[in-house]
Design an enzyme around this catalytic site. Structure first.
Site, mmCIF file in Angstrom:
data_model
loop_
_atom_site.group_PDB
_atom_site.id
_atom_site.type_symbol
_atom_site.label_atom_id
_atom_site.label_comp_id
_atom_site.label_asym_id
_atom_site.label_seq_id
_atom_site.Cartn_x
_atom_site.Cartn_y
_atom_site.Cartn_z
ATOM 1 C CG HIS A 163 -1.960 0.924 1.318
ATOM 2 N ND1 HIS A 163 -1.779 2.250 1.613
ATOM 3 C CD2 HIS A 163 -3.295 0.763 1.113
ATOM 4 C CE1 HIS A 163 -2.949 2.860 1.591
ATOM 5 N NE2 HIS A 163 -3.891 1.983 1.302
ATOM 6 C CB CYS A 178 -3.514 2.817 -1.919
ATOM 7 S SG CYS A 178 -4.756 4.041 -1.612
HETATM 8 N N1 PMP Z 1 -1.903 -0.495 4.558
HETATM 9 C C1 PMP Z 1 -2.768 -1.360 4.028
HETATM 10 C C2 PMP Z 1 -2.274 -2.729 3.650
HETATM 11 C C3 PMP Z 1 -4.093 -0.994 3.836
HETATM 12 O O1 PMP Z 1 -4.946 -1.863 3.285
HETATM 13 C C4 PMP Z 1 -4.515 0.301 4.213
HETATM 14 C C5 PMP Z 1 -5.954 0.752 4.033
HETATM 15 N N2 PMP Z 1 -6.462 0.556 2.768
HETATM 16 C C6 PMP Z 1 -3.574 1.169 4.776
HETATM 17 C C7 PMP Z 1 -2.281 0.739 4.932
HETATM 18 C C8 PMP Z 1 -3.937 2.565 5.204
HETATM 19 O O2 PMP Z 1 -4.801 2.513 6.280
HETATM 20 P P1 PMP Z 1 -5.492 3.852 6.839
HETATM 21 O O3 PMP Z 1 -6.159 4.504 5.673
HETATM 22 O O4 PMP Z 1 -6.461 3.344 7.850
HETATM 23 O O5 PMP Z 1 -4.421 4.684 7.435
#
Ligand code: PMP
Length: 413
Positions: free
Chosen positions: A125, A371
């Protein structure tokens, strides 16, 4: 699986899943983005505001002490939930993104210099990639990225080779516990062991693991572990950074102001105790209260039952999706190697078109790059569709997804 586990019964606890506004019912399959909230969590937040609201760590009146106790009890509950040794190792943040940025800018940036190496994962991500690009840019350290193979897995052999090559230079290894697109559960324990031998610390993005399986940060052997409450039934805006206690002493505060100080003079200040030192200002008290209720709810089900249910659903989804002609599943083919999500593409049909048509049928899936642009570039695809499951999803939900996917395919081909 325990006879007590019944996804249909669990579903009844979630008001949004029973909202009559969704005529045919809502089939919510975007749990990797955020989970829905059970009445028990909603009630806990409402009860906090109705009966216990005051600022924490400040007042010596009864209400403030009660709010402080609720906030600190949540910290202790989180520590126990992930088998941390000390509650003060839990820092409340707004989510994984903030937690990882804190690791990067409050610890790592102080410990790397030009010529050092930071190891991250190309498939991760953006929250677990961009902070490392930034630390590298600001310090002159080099960012090295690990790549997944064609099955969406990572070879320990490849990692060991990299560690051997770069021995003494790698300072931090930033990995995810489970991929938010491939679903792959990575061998974190083994990677931590190799990293330790190479003299590096390990930061784990647990966003897609904590909601779905029992995690023990001590036995994993990592140094930092981040997760978000909103993906595990809790409200948005509350997250966790766990750090090994020895490292906390070396961490610089993220924000400065009230609540985090020891003594303040006109020109200088000292910092308070850990963890308050890292939680400047009024924290997200109701978020912590909601997170505590979410943990109670999940523990009431049992994390081993959550995992078993998701393996069962994912096995079924992989089998049924695999029968659709022209559909390619991303990531490992075995459900045991995955968290409860499946991403896929269908030949000649854009993922957004699929998601839009499914939406008309009351099915919520995610389409896009989730993302993870570098991962999609590597796979040579512009986007994908992701269906992600949780405790309230049933085989009937998967059947509905499959049926409507086939209909969408007929319409769009
Ligand atoms: N890392 C991973 C693997 C995720 O799936 C996500 C959320 N899609 C995030 C980080 C970011 O999380 P947050 O938006 O809650 O900060």
């Amino acid at each position: 699986m325990s006879n007590m586990f019944d996804a249909n019964k669990i579903k009844k606890d979630f008001p949004i899943l029973n909202d009559p506004k969704f005529n045919e019912g809502l089939v919510y399959l975007d749990n990797a983005a955020t989970s829905q909230k059970p009445q028990q969590v909603i009630n806990a937040v409402s009860d906090y505001y109705s009966h216990h609201n005051a600022n924490v760590h400040r007042g010596i009146y009864e209400l403030s002490e009660r709010a402080t106790n609720m906030y600190e009890d949540s910290r202790a509950k989180v520590a126990k939930f992930i088998s941390a040794k000390h509650p003060e190792e839990i820092i409340f943040t707004k989510g994984v993104t903030e937690s990882i940025n804190r690791v990067a800018f409050c610890w790592v940036i102080q410990h790397v210099k030009a010529g050092d190496m930071i190891m991250a994962m190309e498939s991760d991500h953006h929250s677990n990639l961009i902070p490392w690009q930034q630390v590298a840019e600001r310090t002159g350290a080099k960012l090295e990225v690990l790549q997944v193979d064609e099955k969406g897995e990572i070879s320990l052999e490849q990692i060991k080779q990299k560690f051997d090559e770069l021995a003494g230079k790698i300072k931090i290894v930033a990995i995810s516990h489970a991929s938010n697109v491939l679903g792959t559960i990575f061998p974190v324990k083994e990677i931590c062991k190799l990293a330790k031998e190479a003299g590096a610390v390990v930061s784990v993005d647990g966003a897609q693991a904590i909601p779905h399986m029992k995690v023990n940060v001590e036995s994993l052997g990592c140094d930092f572990y981040s997760f978000s409450g909103h993906k595990m039934l809790a409200p948005t805006g509350i997250g966790v950074l766990w750090e090994r206690k020895e490292l906390l002493q070396e961490m610089i505060p993220y924000e400065y102001g009230g609540g985090m100080i020891g003594e303040v003079k006109t020109h200088t200040s000292t910092w308070g105790e850990i963890p308050q030192r890292f939680e400047a200002g009024t924290p997200n008290i109701e978020g912590a209260v909601g997170l505590s209720a979410a943990i109670d709810y999940l523990e009431g089900i049992g994390m081993e039952n959550v995992r078993k249910h998701e393996i069962e659903l994912t096995t079924y989804a992989l089998e049924k999706l695999g029968e659709i002609e022209g559909l390619t599943i991303l990531g490992p083919q075995e459900a045991e190697k995955r968290s409860g999500l499946v991403s896929f593409i269908i030949k000649k049909i854009h993922p957004h078109d699929i998601a839009a048509i499914l939406s008309q049928k009351g099915i919520a899936v995610r389409s896009g790059q989730h993302c993870t642009m570098p991962l999609h570039d590597r796979l040579g695809i512009s986007a994908s569709v992701r269906a992600s499951f949780y405790i309230y999803n049933t085989k009937e939900d998967v059947d509905k997804l499959i049926h409507e996917l086939k209909e969408a395919k007929k319409l769009l081909s």
